[in-house]
Design a protein around this motif. Sequence first.
Motif, PDB file in Angstrom:
ATOM      1  N   ILE A 308       1.117  -0.581   0.279  1.00  0.00           N
ATOM      2  CA  ILE A 308      -0.077  -0.276   0.388  1.00  0.00           C
ATOM      3  C   ILE A 308       1.272   1.320   0.087  1.00  0.00           C
ATOM      4  N   ASP A 309       1.616   1.084   0.982  1.00  0.00           N
ATOM      5  CA  ASP A 309       2.678   2.561   0.954  1.00  0.00           C
ATOM      6  C   ASP A 309       3.504   2.576  -0.896  1.00  0.00           C
ATOM      7  N   ASP A 310       4.171   1.306  -1.375  1.00  0.00           N
ATOM      8  CA  ASP A 310       4.748   1.573  -2.608  1.00  0.00           C
ATOM      9  C   ASP A 310       4.016   2.094  -3.557  1.00  0.00           C
ATOM     10  N   SER A 311       2.587   1.528  -2.900  1.00  0.00           N
ATOM     11  CA  SER A 311       1.718   2.018  -4.573  1.00  0.00           C
ATOM     12  C   SER A 311       1.126   3.036  -3.946  1.00  0.00           C
ATOM     13  N   ILE A 312       0.892   4.295  -3.256  1.00  0.00           N
ATOM     14  CA  ILE A 312       1.086   5.504  -2.384  1.00  0.00           C
ATOM     15  C   ILE A 312       2.213   6.535  -3.068  1.00  0.00           C
ATOM     16  N   ALA A 313       3.037   5.565  -3.141  1.00  0.00           N
ATOM     17  CA  ALA A 313       4.104   7.053  -3.474  1.00  0.00           C
ATOM     18  C   ALA A 313       4.836   7.020  -4.627  1.00  0.00           C
ATOM     19  N   ALA A 314       4.616   6.098  -5.716  1.00  0.00           N
ATOM     20  CA  ALA A 314       4.455   5.246  -7.328  1.00  0.00           C
ATOM     21  C   ALA A 314       3.753   6.660  -7.816  1.00  0.00           C
ATOM     22  N   HIS A 315       2.085   7.019  -6.962  1.00  0.00           N
ATOM     23  CA  HIS A 315       1.254   7.651  -7.917  1.00  0.00           C
ATOM     24  C   HIS A 315       1.429   9.049  -7.428  1.00  0.00           C
ATOM     25  N   ARG A 316       1.084   9.961  -8.190  1.00  0.00           N
ATOM     26  CA  ARG A 316       0.740  11.219  -7.850  1.00  0.00           C
ATOM     27  C   ARG A 316      -0.413  11.803  -7.513  1.00  0.00           C
ATOM     28  N   PHE A 317      -0.847  13.023  -6.939  1.00  0.00           N
ATOM     29  CA  PHE A 317      -2.340  12.980  -6.325  1.00  0.00           C
ATOM     30  C   PHE A 317      -2.301  14.118  -6.028  1.00  0.00           C
ATOM     31  N   ASP A 318      -3.163  14.863  -7.922  1.00  0.00           N
ATOM     32  CA  ASP A 318      -3.671  16.166  -7.640  1.00  0.00           C
ATOM     33  C   ASP A 318      -4.512  17.020  -7.886  1.00  0.00           C
ATOM     34  N   THR A 319      -4.867  17.890  -7.405  1.00  0.00           N
ATOM     35  CA  THR A 319      -5.999  19.033  -8.384  1.00  0.00           C
ATOM     36  C   THR A 319      -6.090  19.663  -9.473  1.00  0.00           C
ATOM     37  N   VAL A 320      -6.787  19.356 -10.510  1.00  0.00           N
ATOM     38  CA  VAL A 320      -6.932  20.351 -12.009  1.00  0.00           C
ATOM     39  C   VAL A 320      -7.861  20.818 -12.303  1.00  0.00           C
ATOM     40  N   TYR A 321      -7.163  21.396 -12.494  1.00  0.00           N
ATOM     41  CA  TYR A 321      -8.005  22.770 -12.945  1.00  0.00           C
ATOM     42  C   TYR A 321      -8.708  22.656 -14.072  1.00  0.00           C
TER      43      TYR A 321
END
Length: 642
Positions: A308-321
């Motif tokens: 779980i920690d590796d999957s979260i670290a390997a992805h980006r979480f952003d807000t996009v206009y």
Amino acid sequence: MLRLLLALALTCLAAPVAAQDDLQSILQIHAEEVASPGRRSVGVVVEDLLASGLPSVPIFLEAWQDRDIVQNTEDGLFYVEGDEQDGTVTLLDIASREPAATAPEDAVEEVRPNGGVRRVIGAALVQFRLSDPDPDARRDALASIARRPDADQIDPLRGSIEGEENARIRSEKERLLNILVARYGATTEARVEAIEALSGVITSDARAALSQILETEDWVSADAPGGNVAGPLTLPRAEAYARLVDADLAPPIVTPAAIRDALLANVEGDSVAGTPLVTLNTDAARRAAYDRLAADGRADPFVTDAQIDDSIAAHRFDTVYAEADTAVTAAALQTLQSVDRQVTLNQTADLTLDALSLASIYFLAAIGLAITFGVMGVINMAHGEFIMMGAYTGYVVQQFVTDYTLSLVIALPLAFVVTAVAGIAMERLVIRHLYHRPLETLLATFGISIALQQLAKNIFGTQARPLTSPDWLSGQLVINELVSISYIRIAIFVLALGFLGLLLFILNRTRLGLEVRAVTQNPGMASSMGIDPDRINMLTFGLGSGIAGIAGVAIGLYAQVTSEMGANYIVQSFMTVVVGGVGNVWGTLAGAGLIGVLQKLIEGFNPSNTLAAQTYMILFIILFIQFRPRGIVALKGRAAEG
């Protein structure tokens, strides 16, 4: 050129020609497009209609947009469909809606423009309405645009501004044009300029337009988002992994329900994966059996904390206009921050006005009590009923005087006289025998208050009675969309200021005021100087009761006039007197201001719960008097000593 020649030919067929004939001439030139309009072809028809300048054009366009137009195939002309009887349809003139012809039912074809065509027609109608000679029609057109903004409305709105003579409507058009261009402008420069022009606009539609430009959506990916990034998205660990699972970027966590379903799906006789069913009575046993199914490839494997920690670290979480143009979103963000600051200032101003209005009401309700309590030391629990008597006096006057302005002029002094006489009677018959006995006075006046309430119910009934304000007090003063105050509350505020000045004059510039102050500070010395304290007490009680009656008329103009209305103000009146300082006009003013501001400030956190606001206010006042028991403006003399 061919269209022009054909129009001239049709015009020369009959003379003189009515406006309806001129409209039909234009429609006949475009008969095919009118009967079966399309999104692209309708523009030519609308342009020719607008260029004609005929007064019947907007009437036709409205009917066309509403799908009320029909074509008579016998003569090819266009009408509004009327009633049908025995297979014959009455056809109405487009402009006058009067019967113009009849036709068989099968010869009448409906003209039904689709949604795209109707939007084009609507944009043309906007241009007519925006230039209508009637200012109200132009305001209605602007309100219609504000309700349903569209890019097609930009050009008609811009074209109507130059000839607009009404300064207020012109300003509204410019504001609305900036909103439309900010959202739908053709170029970045035009949109940014329009957004910056909204920096001083605090209306809800302008804020909504800026917020729509700044709408965002969440982005989850292994790569950087390709759009206009608003910023990183911070999520709790569980929610972040759930987002990855929803986006098919990570395997789902195996839940107890999934374990149960997998075990049931792989039952073989009396065992699962070699484990007897009777032994699967614990979570550990079921997880072990599920693990063997996962090893055999018959179930999804468990997801470990490290995975779980590796999957979260390997992805980006952003807000996009949602808006791709970075210059537009940057301008909108800066403008919205400026607007929000102005909104906060205006909301504060509105809250201040409400607080001053409430303080003026409390001042009027409490000033009479402050005088009697301060001079005489009498706890008058019937003070609220004097307010009620004043309100009912105003109601009775309006039953005989239908002119509400005149009735108000009569009711104010009459309410003072009625309640002053009632106060003097109560002082002579009851209060004078109970001086220096506060508990007996409290109980006696409380009993009188109940008796007065019941008397009012017997005379006027239990239903609320209307005390109507004059027309010039109806409505409210609107400074902007966020700041407004009713004219009645303004009048009460002015009345409170007037009474403040009158009382200060009486107490400081008249013989009665001198005697009242003398009795308040040292009754024994005042008596030795020839002042009759008994007479001063009577007059003071009458003055305080009369002021309560006037307050009742003022309060009754916006509150319900009932037998219990005085009870709604007695607690606040006593709090105002105690907090401000008994027997002092300035103290009463300070106490009313403090309580009014405090109550509105607390209500601002929870506007729907005024009872909670009053509860917190009482707690604050209890704490306040612990530190300042004599009030904000302490009075020396008998009241202070009591």
